[in-house]
Design a protein around this motif. Structure first.
Motif, mmCIF file in Angstrom:
data_model
loop_
_atom_site.group_PDB
_atom_site.id
_atom_site.type_symbol
_atom_site.label_atom_id
_atom_site.label_comp_id
_atom_site.label_asym_id
_atom_site.label_seq_id
_atom_site.Cartn_x
_atom_site.Cartn_y
_atom_site.Cartn_z
ATOM 1 N N VAL A 197 0.839 -1.197 0.000
ATOM 2 C CA VAL A 197 0.000 0.000 0.000
ATOM 3 C C VAL A 197 0.874 1.248 0.000
ATOM 4 O O VAL A 197 0.640 2.202 -0.770
ATOM 5 C CB VAL A 197 -0.953 -0.003 1.208
ATOM 6 N N GLU A 198 1.905 1.271 0.842
ATOM 7 C CA GLU A 198 2.818 2.418 0.888
ATOM 8 C C GLU A 198 3.562 2.576 -0.436
ATOM 9 O O GLU A 198 3.783 3.699 -0.912
ATOM 10 C CB GLU A 198 3.810 2.247 2.037
ATOM 11 N N ALA A 199 3.952 1.461 -1.038
ATOM 12 C CA ALA A 199 4.635 1.517 -2.330
ATOM 13 C C ALA A 199 3.728 2.103 -3.404
ATOM 14 O O ALA A 199 4.173 2.866 -4.275
ATOM 15 C CB ALA A 199 5.111 0.121 -2.734
ATOM 16 N N GLU A 200 2.445 1.772 -3.351
ATOM 17 C CA GLU A 200 1.481 2.248 -4.342
ATOM 18 C C GLU A 200 1.299 3.754 -4.255
ATOM 19 O O GLU A 200 1.118 4.438 -5.272
ATOM 20 C CB GLU A 200 0.142 1.533 -4.130
ATOM 21 N N THR A 201 1.360 4.287 -3.060
ATOM 22 C CA THR A 201 1.116 5.723 -2.871
ATOM 23 C C THR A 201 2.386 6.566 -2.915
ATOM 24 O O THR A 201 2.305 7.789 -2.912
ATOM 25 C CB THR A 201 0.415 5.962 -1.531
ATOM 26 N N ARG A 202 3.544 5.930 -2.961
ATOM 27 C CA ARG A 202 4.793 6.674 -2.892
ATOM 28 C C ARG A 202 4.929 7.719 -4.002
ATOM 29 O O ARG A 202 5.401 8.840 -3.764
ATOM 30 C CB ARG A 202 5.979 5.695 -2.915
ATOM 31 N N MET A 203 4.531 7.402 -5.215
ATOM 32 C CA MET A 203 4.722 8.306 -6.345
ATOM 33 C C MET A 203 4.000 9.641 -6.143
ATOM 34 O O MET A 203 4.406 10.656 -6.703
ATOM 35 C CB MET A 203 4.234 7.650 -7.637
ATOM 36 N N GLY A 204 2.950 9.658 -5.328
ATOM 37 C CA GLY A 204 2.185 10.885 -5.142
ATOM 38 C C GLY A 204 2.497 11.623 -3.856
ATOM 39 O O GLY A 204 1.733 12.505 -3.460
ATOM 40 N N GLU A 205 3.605 11.287 -3.197
ATOM 41 C CA GLU A 205 3.908 11.887 -1.903
ATOM 42 C C GLU A 205 4.786 13.124 -1.978
ATOM 43 O O GLU A 205 5.159 13.691 -0.949
ATOM 44 C CB GLU A 205 4.558 10.830 -0.997
ATOM 45 N N GLY A 206 5.139 13.545 -3.191
ATOM 46 C CA GLY A 206 5.861 14.799 -3.347
ATOM 47 C C GLY A 206 7.369 14.698 -3.290
ATOM 48 O O GLY A 206 8.066 15.726 -3.303
ATOM 49 N N TYR A 207 7.901 13.487 -3.238
ATOM 50 C CA TYR A 207 9.351 13.306 -3.233
ATOM 51 C C TYR A 207 9.882 13.265 -4.665
ATOM 52 O O TYR A 207 9.118 13.180 -5.629
ATOM 53 C CB TYR A 207 9.724 12.000 -2.526
ATOM 54 N N LYS A 208 11.188 13.320 -4.810
ATOM 55 C CA LYS A 208 11.833 13.111 -6.105
ATOM 56 C C LYS A 208 11.988 11.597 -6.263
ATOM 57 O O LYS A 208 12.969 11.017 -5.795
ATOM 58 C CB LYS A 208 13.178 13.827 -6.151
ATOM 59 N N THR A 209 11.029 10.976 -6.915
ATOM 60 C CA THR A 209 10.942 9.522 -6.936
ATOM 61 C C THR A 209 11.288 8.969 -8.318
ATOM 62 O O THR A 209 10.677 9.337 -9.313
ATOM 63 C CB THR A 209 9.526 9.069 -6.532
ATOM 64 N N LYS A 210 12.271 8.061 -8.355
ATOM 65 C CA LYS A 210 12.630 7.345 -9.583
ATOM 66 C C LYS A 210 11.792 6.075 -9.722
ATOM 67 O O LYS A 210 11.396 5.686 -10.809
ATOM 68 C CB LYS A 210 14.111 6.981 -9.558
ATOM 69 N N ASP A 211 11.571 5.417 -8.602
ATOM 70 C CA ASP A 211 10.728 4.229 -8.542
ATOM 71 C C ASP A 211 10.263 4.108 -7.098
ATOM 72 O O ASP A 211 10.737 4.837 -6.221
ATOM 73 C CB ASP A 211 11.510 2.989 -8.984
ATOM 74 N N TRP A 212 9.368 3.181 -6.812
ATOM 75 C CA TRP A 212 8.765 3.114 -5.487
ATOM 76 C C TRP A 212 9.802 2.971 -4.366
ATOM 77 O O TRP A 212 9.580 3.438 -3.254
ATOM 78 C CB TRP A 212 7.770 1.961 -5.435
ATOM 79 N N TYR A 213 10.940 2.349 -4.670
ATOM 80 C CA TYR A 213 11.947 2.096 -3.638
ATOM 81 C C TYR A 213 13.013 3.188 -3.553
ATOM 82 O O TYR A 213 13.860 3.158 -2.643
ATOM 83 C CB TYR A 213 12.644 0.746 -3.889
ATOM 84 N N PHE A 214 12.992 4.142 -4.503
ATOM 85 C CA PHE A 214 14.089 5.122 -4.580
ATOM 86 C C PHE A 214 13.508 6.527 -4.641
ATOM 87 O O PHE A 214 13.092 6.998 -5.700
ATOM 88 C CB PHE A 214 14.970 4.858 -5.808
ATOM 89 N N SER A 215 13.495 7.200 -3.487
ATOM 90 C CA SER A 215 13.001 8.575 -3.416
ATOM 91 C C SER A 215 13.980 9.431 -2.631
ATOM 92 O O SER A 215 14.558 8.983 -1.628
ATOM 93 C CB SER A 215 11.632 8.624 -2.727
ATOM 94 N N THR A 216 14.165 10.668 -3.063
ATOM 95 C CA THR A 216 15.042 11.589 -2.364
ATOM 96 C C THR A 216 14.292 12.888 -2.096
ATOM 97 O O THR A 216 13.242 13.167 -2.686
ATOM 98 C CB THR A 216 16.302 11.899 -3.183
ATOM 99 N N ARG A 217 14.840 13.676 -1.184
ATOM 100 C CA ARG A 217 14.272 14.985 -0.906
ATOM 101 C C ARG A 217 15.365 15.899 -0.391
ATOM 102 O O ARG A 217 16.431 15.453 0.044
ATOM 103 C CB ARG A 217 13.148 14.889 0.124
ATOM 104 N N SER A 218 15.107 17.182 -0.429
ATOM 105 C CA SER A 218 16.030 18.143 0.161
ATOM 106 C C SER A 218 15.667 18.332 1.642
ATOM 107 O O SER A 218 14.575 17.983 2.068
ATOM 108 C CB SER A 218 15.945 19.489 -0.591
ATOM 109 N N LEU A 219 16.589 18.878 2.394
ATOM 110 C CA LEU A 219 16.347 19.144 3.809
ATOM 111 C C LEU A 219 16.059 20.628 4.022
ATOM 112 O O LEU A 219 16.505 21.474 3.272
ATOM 113 C CB LEU A 219 17.570 18.743 4.634
#
Length: 219
Positions: A197-219
């Motif tokens: 469920v978390e993997a499914e929603t990851r793309m819409g969480e506002g992170y810089k996401t390449k795929d469900w397992y790889f997301s980055t953000r600034s601090l």
């Protein structure tokens, strides 16, 4: 044992990450120091093979030159070798005289090898009487967070240990991971989703996401 049997070397007891660092009380160039003295601070404990040797001299001058940068990270430095207290004092004076650098952190005199053995600094494959270039990062709670071993022939990068402390403190504060060769100001890695469920929603969480397992953000 026959001549054809493999040579048995004694097992080395190594400390383990995310467990309490081995306790110690030892004589240093700044008086007696214990691990408890560093509670509430980060600590870098590092060993060197011997005083009055060239590679070790370059490392100690490099640590001393970056001491203020470590201090800004609330991090103390503590050196160690299996040499006498007076050898340490003489070496510190020699470095000041010949290189113009003050070694302004304590150095443990570990002639009985108690601290070196507790931290696995003595490696029989390298030497039975000297500590290899081992480095330990200990957090304010006395927990071992990182350890790195180098051979006797090659010096450490002090900048890398400064970077490592910055990365550890950032991960601790923001509950994130840091990518290869991360430096302050760069993006950090967001924890990976733990359910479908978390993997499914990851793309819409506002992170810089390449795929469900790889997301980055600034601090």
């Amino acid at each position: 044992m026959s001549a054809h049997d493999p040579i048995q070397t004694p097992a080395i007891a190594l400390p383990r990450l995310n467990e309490p660092a081995p306790d110690f009380t030892a004589l240093t160039t700044h008086g007696t120091k214990s691990l408890a003295d560093y509670r509430g601070k980060w600590l870098i404990l590092f060993s060197h093979p011997a005083d009055f040797t060239p590679v070790c001299t370059t490392e100690f001058t490099a640590f001393a030159n970056r001491a203020d940068d470590f201090a800004k990270l609330d991090t103390n430095l503590l050196g160690l070798s299996i040499d006498s207290h007076y050898a340490h004092i003489a070496w510190v004076r020699s470095i000041k005289e010949n290189f113009g650098v003050d070694i302004n952190f304590p150095i443990i005199a570990d002639l009985d090898m108690k601290v070196a053995q507790a931290y696995g600094m003595v490696q029989p494959g390298a030497s039975d009487t000297q500590a290899v270039r081992a480095t330990f990062v200990i957090d304010p709670d006395g927990v071992l967070r990182a350890m790195v071993y180098y051979p006797m022939t090659n010096g450490r990068s002090v900048d890398e240990f400064l970077r490592l402390v910055q990365a550890l403190q950032t991960s601790e504060m923001y509950k994130v991971a840091t990518p290869e060769n991360w430096h302050p100001g760069e993006d950090v890695i967001v924890p990976t989703p733990q359910t479908t469920v978390e993997a499914e929603t990851r793309m819409g969480e506002g992170y810089k996401t390449k795929d469900w397992y790889f997301s980055t953000r600034s601090l």
